[in-house]
Write a protein that holds these residues in place. Sequence first.
Motif, PDB file in Angstrom:
ATOM      1  N   ALA A   1    -119.145  11.041 -38.053  1.00 31.61           N
ATOM      2  CA  ALA A   1    -117.734  10.670 -37.997  1.00 31.61           C
ATOM      3  C   ALA A   1    -116.949  11.321 -39.121  1.00 31.61           C
ATOM      4  CB  ALA A   1    -117.595   9.149 -38.062  1.00 31.61           C
ATOM      5  N   ILE A   2    -117.503  11.315 -40.329  1.00 33.74           N
ATOM      6  CA  ILE A   2    -116.814  11.937 -41.460  1.00 33.74           C
ATOM      7  C   ILE A   2    -116.604  13.426 -41.196  1.00 33.74           C
ATOM      8  CG2 ILE A   2    -116.990  12.499 -43.911  1.00 33.74           C
ATOM      9  CD1 ILE A   2    -118.639   9.913 -44.258  1.00 33.74           C
ATOM     10  N   ARG A   3    -117.644  14.095 -40.732  1.00 36.06           N
ATOM     11  CA  ARG A   3    -117.527  15.530 -40.454  1.00 36.06           C
ATOM     12  C   ARG A   3    -116.478  15.801 -39.379  1.00 36.06           C
ATOM     13  NH1 ARG A   3    -124.048  16.292 -39.944  1.00 36.06           N
ATOM     14  NH2 ARG A   3    -124.534  16.753 -42.147  1.00 36.06           N
ATOM     15  N   ALA A   4    -116.354  14.881 -38.407  1.00 36.79           N
ATOM     16  CA  ALA A   4    -115.450  15.122 -37.283  1.00 36.79           C
ATOM     17  C   ALA A   4    -113.986  15.004 -37.675  1.00 36.79           C
ATOM     18  CB  ALA A   4    -115.767  14.150 -36.143  1.00 36.79           C
ATOM     19  N   VAL A   5    -113.667  14.149 -38.655  1.00 35.47           N
ATOM     20  CA  VAL A   5    -112.245  13.871 -38.885  1.00 35.47           C
ATOM     21  C   VAL A   5    -111.758  14.232 -40.278  1.00 35.47           C
ATOM     22  CG1 VAL A   5    -112.225  12.019 -37.169  1.00 35.47           C
ATOM     23  CG2 VAL A   5    -112.724  11.454 -39.559  1.00 35.47           C
ATOM     24  N   ALA A   6    -112.642  14.478 -41.232  1.00 34.81           N
ATOM     25  CA  ALA A   6    -112.202  14.711 -42.616  1.00 34.81           C
ATOM     26  C   ALA A   6    -111.982  16.188 -42.884  1.00 34.81           C
ATOM     27  CB  ALA A   6    -113.220  14.141 -43.596  1.00 34.81           C
ATOM     28  N   GLY A   7    -111.013  16.451 -43.719  1.00 41.48           N
ATOM     29  CA  GLY A   7    -110.777  17.795 -44.216  1.00 41.48           C
ATOM     30  C   GLY A   7    -110.910  17.813 -45.722  1.00 41.48           C
ATOM     31  N   PRO A   8    -110.331  18.799 -46.381  1.00 44.03           N
ATOM     32  CA  PRO A   8    -110.433  18.883 -47.841  1.00 44.03           C
ATOM     33  C   PRO A   8    -109.847  17.672 -48.564  1.00 44.03           C
ATOM     34  CG  PRO A   8    -109.713  20.977 -46.911  1.00 44.03           C
ATOM     35  CD  PRO A   8    -109.697  19.986 -45.787  1.00 44.03           C
ATOM     36  N   ALA A   9    -108.899  16.955 -47.936  1.00 40.45           N
ATOM     37  CA  ALA A   9    -108.312  15.773 -48.585  1.00 40.45           C
ATOM     38  C   ALA A   9    -109.308  14.637 -48.687  1.00 40.45           C
ATOM     39  CB  ALA A   9    -107.071  15.310 -47.818  1.00 40.45           C
ATOM     40  N   GLY A  10    -110.370  14.665 -47.897  1.00 39.39           N
ATOM     41  CA  GLY A  10    -111.419  13.679 -48.021  1.00 39.39           C
ATOM     42  C   GLY A  10    -111.311  12.532 -47.038  1.00 39.39           C
TER      43      GLY A  10
ATOM     44  N   ALA B   1    -121.427   8.486 -47.263  1.00 40.86           N
ATOM     45  CA  ALA B   1    -120.421   8.998 -48.188  1.00 40.86           C
ATOM     46  C   ALA B   1    -121.055   9.916 -49.226  1.00 40.86           C
ATOM     47  CB  ALA B   1    -119.716   7.827 -48.878  1.00 40.86           C
ATOM     48  N   GLU B   2    -122.235   9.554 -49.720  1.00 38.23           N
ATOM     49  CA  GLU B   2    -122.914  10.394 -50.702  1.00 38.23           C
ATOM     50  C   GLU B   2    -123.298  11.734 -50.100  1.00 38.23           C
ATOM     51  OE1 GLU B   2    -123.886  11.225 -54.436  1.00 38.23           O
ATOM     52  OE2 GLU B   2    -123.042   9.301 -53.766  1.00 38.23           O
ATOM     53  N   LEU B   3    -123.794  11.711 -48.872  1.00 39.63           N
ATOM     54  CA  LEU B   3    -124.159  12.964 -48.205  1.00 39.63           C
ATOM     55  C   LEU B   3    -122.925  13.817 -47.945  1.00 39.63           C
ATOM     56  CD1 LEU B   3    -126.781  11.551 -45.665  1.00 39.63           C
ATOM     57  CD2 LEU B   3    -127.252  12.957 -47.695  1.00 39.63           C
ATOM     58  N   ALA B   4    -121.796  13.165 -47.613  1.00 40.12           N
ATOM     59  CA  ALA B   4    -120.565  13.922 -47.391  1.00 40.12           C
ATOM     60  C   ALA B   4    -120.117  14.596 -48.690  1.00 40.12           C
ATOM     61  CB  ALA B   4    -119.472  12.989 -46.867  1.00 40.12           C
ATOM     62  N   ARG B   5    -120.215  13.884 -49.778  1.00 34.79           N
ATOM     63  CA  ARG B   5    -119.834  14.490 -51.062  1.00 34.79           C
ATOM     64  C   ARG B   5    -120.717  15.695 -51.367  1.00 34.79           C
ATOM     65  NH1 ARG B   5    -120.415   8.900 -52.912  1.00 34.79           N
ATOM     66  NH2 ARG B   5    -118.405   7.820 -52.600  1.00 34.79           N
TER      67      ARG B   5
ATOM     68  N   PRO C   1    -114.775  15.083 -50.140  1.00 39.17           N
ATOM     69  CA  PRO C   1    -114.527  13.919 -50.998  1.00 39.17           C
ATOM     70  C   PRO C   1    -114.586  12.631 -50.172  1.00 39.17           C
ATOM     71  CG  PRO C   1    -112.879  15.640 -51.360  1.00 39.17           C
ATOM     72  CD  PRO C   1    -113.634  16.029 -50.125  1.00 39.17           C
ATOM     73  N   ALA C   2    -115.177  11.596 -50.718  1.00 37.06           N
ATOM     74  CA  ALA C   2    -115.308  10.344 -49.975  1.00 37.06           C
ATOM     75  C   ALA C   2    -115.246   9.170 -50.938  1.00 37.06           C
ATOM     76  CB  ALA C   2    -116.619  10.314 -49.195  1.00 37.06           C
ATOM     77  N   GLU C   3    -114.517   8.148 -50.530  1.00 34.15           N
ATOM     78  CA  GLU C   3    -114.414   6.899 -51.279  1.00 34.15           C
ATOM     79  C   GLU C   3    -114.732   5.743 -50.329  1.00 34.15           C
ATOM     80  OE1 GLU C   3    -113.738   6.033 -54.384  1.00 34.15           O
ATOM     81  OE2 GLU C   3    -113.309   7.998 -55.255  1.00 34.15           O
ATOM     82  N   ILE C   4    -115.207   4.646 -50.911  1.00 37.94           N
ATOM     83  CA  ILE C   4    -115.521   3.447 -50.131  1.00 37.94           C
ATOM     84  C   ILE C   4    -114.710   2.276 -50.661  1.00 37.94           C
ATOM     85  CG2 ILE C   4    -117.297   1.735 -49.577  1.00 37.94           C
ATOM     86  CD1 ILE C   4    -119.324   3.911 -49.460  1.00 37.94           C
ATOM     87  N   VAL C   5    -114.120   1.511 -49.734  1.00 39.23           N
ATOM     88  CA  VAL C   5    -113.473   0.243 -50.060  1.00 39.23           C
ATOM     89  C   VAL C   5    -114.237  -0.849 -49.330  1.00 39.23           C
ATOM     90  CG1 VAL C   5    -111.410  -1.183 -49.773  1.00 39.23           C
ATOM     91  CG2 VAL C   5    -111.198   1.212 -50.480  1.00 39.23           C
ATOM     92  N   VAL C   6    -114.749  -1.804 -50.066  1.00 40.55           N
ATOM     93  CA  VAL C   6    -115.524  -2.905 -49.485  1.00 40.55           C
ATOM     94  C   VAL C   6    -114.623  -4.133 -49.383  1.00 40.55           C
ATOM     95  CG1 VAL C   6    -117.515  -4.413 -49.766  1.00 40.55           C
ATOM     96  CG2 VAL C   6    -117.675  -1.995 -50.397  1.00 40.55           C
ATOM     97  N   VAL C   7    -114.530  -4.683 -48.183  1.00 38.78           N
ATOM     98  CA  VAL C   7    -113.713  -5.881 -47.951  1.00 38.78           C
ATOM     99  C   VAL C   7    -114.638  -7.090 -47.949  1.00 38.78           C
ATOM    100  CG1 VAL C   7    -112.086  -7.028 -46.409  1.00 38.78           C
ATOM    101  CG2 VAL C   7    -112.086  -4.523 -46.595  1.00 38.78           C
TER     102      VAL C   7
END
Length: 558
Positions: A91-100, A119-123, A128-134
């Motif tokens: 999913a990350i590869r499909a929709v993310a660009g340089p902005a992360g 997220a770690e593998l994407a980095r 760039p990848a960040e996680i927000v936990v709810v």
Amino acid sequence: MKKLINDPRRVVREMLEGLVALCPDQALLAEADVVVRAARAAPEARPVAVLSGGGAGHEPAHAGYVGAGLLDAAVAGDVFTSPSTDAVLAAIRAVAGPAGALLVVKNYTGDRLNFGLAAELARAEGIPAEIVVVADDVALRDTVPPERRRGIAGTVLVHKIAGAAAARGLGLEEVAAQARAASAALGSMGVALGACTVPAAGRPGFALEEGAVELGLGIHGEQGVSREALQPADALVETLLGRILADLGTEPRARVVLLVNGLGGTPPMELAIVARAALAGLRARGLVVERAWCGNYLTAIEMPGCSLSVMQVDDARLALLDAPAAAPAWTGDGRVAPPNILPAPPAAPAAPPPEPGPLAPAIGAALLRVAAALEAAEPELTALDSAAGDGDLGISMARGAAALRALPEGAHANPAEMLAEAGQALRRAIAGSSGPFYAVALLRAARALEGQASPDAAAWAGAFRAAADAIGALGGARAGDRTMLDALLPAAEAFEQSAGQGLGPAWGAALAAAEAGLRATQEMTPRLGRASYLGARALGTPDAGAAAVLVWMRALAR
């Protein structure tokens, strides 16, 4: 287990295929259970991508929030099971660009592990990848530290804020900061009236006795933090709101938004009652409710119950919630207003009551006998109507009885006055078809007896015939259609034929004919009303409307 599925192992994929087929703005990845926005800019032109997901069974989450101003992708695992790391990475590869990419994750171990590793593998790949936990479930306040709480329905509001921040072109760190701040200002708590059934398990997740609820549950079909006695909706809402607001530490005049979320098996009627109580409870505490949403936003398959989510807002956060968004499950702007109850138009001035006639005492006593008989027959009429209808006839007749008891003294003055007043009262008191039928019958009979202080048997019989004919003209039913007319029409004929014998014998003949008509309905195939939908399945049970006729006719005979 009764579910509209094919193979439990294919539930998630087939569901996603159906959802995407219904939404031209979405697409489904071929090799992963990932829904993405169909129209995407070239990678180098993409803003921060916002992703979320988790186990299936929470529909319309999470795929329902894939769209402009919300999520760029949603990743689905098996029912109540975290998606795999590979699916999240796809999913990350499909929709993310340089902005992360920002990953909004509900606080469950499997989701944190798989989204965190992806997220770690994407980095490592340069994304760039960040996680927000709810972790918005305040039911666990006294059980675990805040960082260990579950993420539940309030996550949807975090989706909206993160998606709006990304759509504004903010950088990854700022989008993540907005989402984390929103999550910190959020509290949720739920109540379940029963369990749900995971397709692969084939049975409910727990047993809940009648008269009990699970308070403070998650979203995976599990039990709550406590089992409590079922209370009225207002009391349950007060409990949920009290715990949420105590955890948030809201001050009077604080600005908040409200999400009333169904867990999958709660009808809109009940959710609206909950929303009414929640809005009133917030306002009674001096809070300013800026926005409110009500519906199924993040469910637990077909679990009956709901959750409340409250988020504190300021102008900046409210602007993000108000920002344009288009996704199948995002239902509107949530704008609310104070209760707007308009007064009824004034009634026409009432005419002075007529002078009581010679039959006034007898009329009053007869009305009370009819009311008592209808009230006593409520269970029987409910059972009959439930067998071949919608089950509301018993309560409708009980409401009619209450309306008859409430008639003013002047309504007993003479026969025509009584019939007209009773017709108007039943019109107002009884919903559905019974109210109009009885109202038109009584009003027509009243006209037939106008000016007659002491009608003879022939006059009463003529009024009865006029009433039965009025019902047939209004509803279109005829003899043999299996309706109340199958008791009324034979009674009207016998009443007219026996009128020369005097009122008592004539009414006895009418009653006997009505009883025979009621018995005959057991062998009639219904041709009108809800019973007609059952066809031959209604055979063997007498018609409920005809049975109600016998109730008041027998009361008058006494």
